[in-house]
Design an enzyme around this catalytic site. Sequence first.
Site, PDB file in Angstrom:
ATOM      1  N   CYS A 104       0.547  -0.885  -0.178  1.00 17.42           N
ATOM      2  CA  CYS A 104      -0.028  -0.451   0.176  1.00 17.42           C
ATOM      3  C   CYS A 104       0.833   1.482   0.337  1.00 17.42           C
ATOM      4  CB  CYS A 104      -0.924   0.226   1.371  1.00 17.42           C
ATOM      5  SG  CYS A 104      -1.884  -1.174   1.370  1.00 17.42           S
ATOM      6  N   LYS A 118      10.921 -14.592 -13.752  1.00 19.73           N
ATOM      7  CA  LYS A 118      10.605 -13.813 -14.606  1.00 19.73           C
ATOM      8  C   LYS A 118       9.418 -14.662 -15.148  1.00 19.73           C
ATOM      9  CE  LYS A 118      12.125 -10.848 -13.302  1.00 19.73           C
ATOM     10  NZ  LYS A 118      12.914 -10.186 -12.832  1.00 19.73           N
TER      11      LYS A 118
HETATM   12  C1  AGP Z   1      11.473  -9.104  -9.274  1.00 22.82           C
HETATM   13  O1  AGP Z   1      10.774  -9.301 -10.428  1.00 22.82           O
HETATM   14  C2  AGP Z   1      10.277  -9.005  -8.380  1.00 22.82           C
HETATM   15  N1  AGP Z   1       9.278  -8.071  -8.820  1.00 22.82           N
HETATM   16  C3  AGP Z   1      10.845  -9.308  -6.561  1.00 22.82           C
HETATM   17  O2  AGP Z   1      11.188 -10.184  -7.004  1.00 22.82           O
HETATM   18  C4  AGP Z   1      11.685  -8.884  -6.177  1.00 22.82           C
HETATM   19  O3  AGP Z   1      12.935  -8.255  -6.873  1.00 22.82           O
HETATM   20  C5  AGP Z   1      11.498  -8.162  -5.053  1.00 22.82           C
HETATM   21  O4  AGP Z   1      10.377  -7.978  -4.303  1.00 22.82           O
HETATM   22  C6  AGP Z   1      12.495  -7.326  -3.823  1.00 22.82           C
HETATM   23  O5  AGP Z   1      13.097  -6.174  -3.780  1.00 22.82           O
HETATM   24  P1  AGP Z   1      14.027  -5.042  -4.127  1.00 22.82           P
HETATM   25  O6  AGP Z   1      14.517  -5.256  -4.895  1.00 22.82           O
HETATM   26  O7  AGP Z   1      12.752  -3.662  -3.624  1.00 22.82           O
HETATM   27  O8  AGP Z   1      14.127  -5.102  -2.501  1.00 22.82           O
END
Ligand code: AGP
Length: 605
Positions: A2, A482
């Site tokens: 959020c 991905k």
């Molecule tokens: C990546 O494609 C994802 N959306 C997700 O795994 C992301 O890398 C993860 O939530 C960590 O986020 P951050 O790098 O902002 O900490």
Amino acid sequence: MCGIIGIASNKSVSINIINALKKLEYRGYDSAGLATITKGEINEKKCPGRVEKLEKILFQNPSEGKLGIGHVRWATHGVPNKVNAHPHSSEIVSVVHNGIIENSDELKKKLEISGQIFKSQTDTEVITILLTEKLKKLDPLNAVFETLDMLKGSFALGIIFKNFQDFVIGARRGSPLAVGYSNNENYLGSDSYALKSMTNKISYLDDGDVCLLSKDQIKFYNSKKEKINKEIFTLSDDKSSVSKGNYKNFMIKEIFEQPISIKTCLKEYIDKIREEINFYNLPINPKDIEKIVLIGCGTAYHSCLVAKYWLEELTSLTIETDIASEFRYRKVRFDKKALYIFVSQSGETADTYAALDICKKQNVKTCSIINVVESSIARHSDCVLPIHAGPEIGVASTKAFLGQMLVLYLLSLKISESRKDIDQIQYKRKIIDLKKLPSLITETLKEEEKIQLIAKDIYTSKGSMFLGRGSSFPIALEGALKLKELSYLHAEGYPAGEMKHGPLALIEDGLPVVVIAPKDKYFEKTISNMQEVIARGGKILLITNSVGQVISENVRFQIDLPESDLSLTPFLFSVPLQLLSYHVALFKKCDIDKPRNLAKSVTVE
Ligand code: AGP
């Protein structure tokens, strides 16, 4: 997750709230809402779906008012519908919330026994009802402090009051919250990015802080209700574009930006004249490090896994990797001679922040590798190593992944050189090879058309597998992540050598299996594992750099990538996997930049 926003102004606030909410959509996009004080009353409007839908509602029926709060939601308690959307308002108070109230069930039961009726399934409504009760006897600030005392969990709150129309109250515990300063207008927001188009003067709330924000001043209190001052930061003037330009969506733009983002990052860390890697501010001399612990979530965690292979290869250090949500609850033995490295694109990931906070409390040395330099993780760690990738808007991380790996690789080389684990000749050669990376990525991107054909061939499949050995194993994990994330197609990433210990049972006629096989020391082994899959009917997509050599007649598709220093293959082999997931998702008509159920910044645990 959020996102929350609050504005106190001398003019109507709803348009600015909508614009800021659009920027916060990376934190959640399953419903949106706002509340203003209009003609002395709380005027709440909300809907399931995107901010655009809320904007249309406001277009037909504008919300006037010089004071307001807004919210974009990523559902934790209750399905994404209008009733569960924020704000949650009573006659006299309206609340937006980011985080989770862990004792909401317990509080709800008590409130229901005392006759309170809940409209929604959310944990947030508990706060609205508690505040409404407390406001019968207390002023807003004391009502907020007393309510906060009853809450367990993490939150950032924005609150407005029918009977006190001059201010918005903000409160932070666990979830990030920033305030912004302007003329005759002040702001509250989940991050500085949402406020950036309105101001570049920002302060950050710390855990336990509460702020009272009117159009011409902001007062801060700590958890003991003492008045405090906050440092004001001037945000950097980030000129990097956050528009899609001529691209269909942000993800493909970000994939094609990689040669430039890598080049920028190399320039930041490599001294052109001396051909030397610079890391000036490490909290511990590389010679004194005995262990490195790498921590992250999702894609960021995958970059940590790749770095483990590099660091083990290049240094004599003990290397550990950890998923932040596991690390934070384990009985970890902390080590004063270790460097704890936190990797995060957003710098706001709740689990990564919590793991960092635990390390800080243990007084061990910390360092963060992040993209958003104003983020909570950056501000909390002993040393910050930015990846200089520019804003990443697509929920699926692409250029940030390559940026994270790049800083980790540079750090591996630097630590290795400082400790004399590699000699100067090797070190300099590695730097020269590394500088070729942007053009090698440009070369790799030329495979897009071929990958489009492969995507067309596999997008109706029921599942898929990604296999690799060595540092190609985390790349297989990342390729699978991905594909799942973008196209909702089941994908498993596996170390190729593990197949015969169980997953081989999944292989059936026509199952797409992506084999990542650079010509490294694992090559022959990986190809043998691939043959085992072929023998069971798997449809092979082989990604290699074997310069045009036909590896097997039974390979359905073969992608040949340019030759490079073998340490660089994780960068190059990631690119076709990004393109594959992108094109499969396009064929499946999925929402590329905002995949279902996800958010860009994961600020709840
Ligand atoms: C990546 O494609 C994802 N959306 C997700 O795994 C992301 O890398 C993860 O939530 C960590 O986020 P951050 O790098 O902002 O900490």
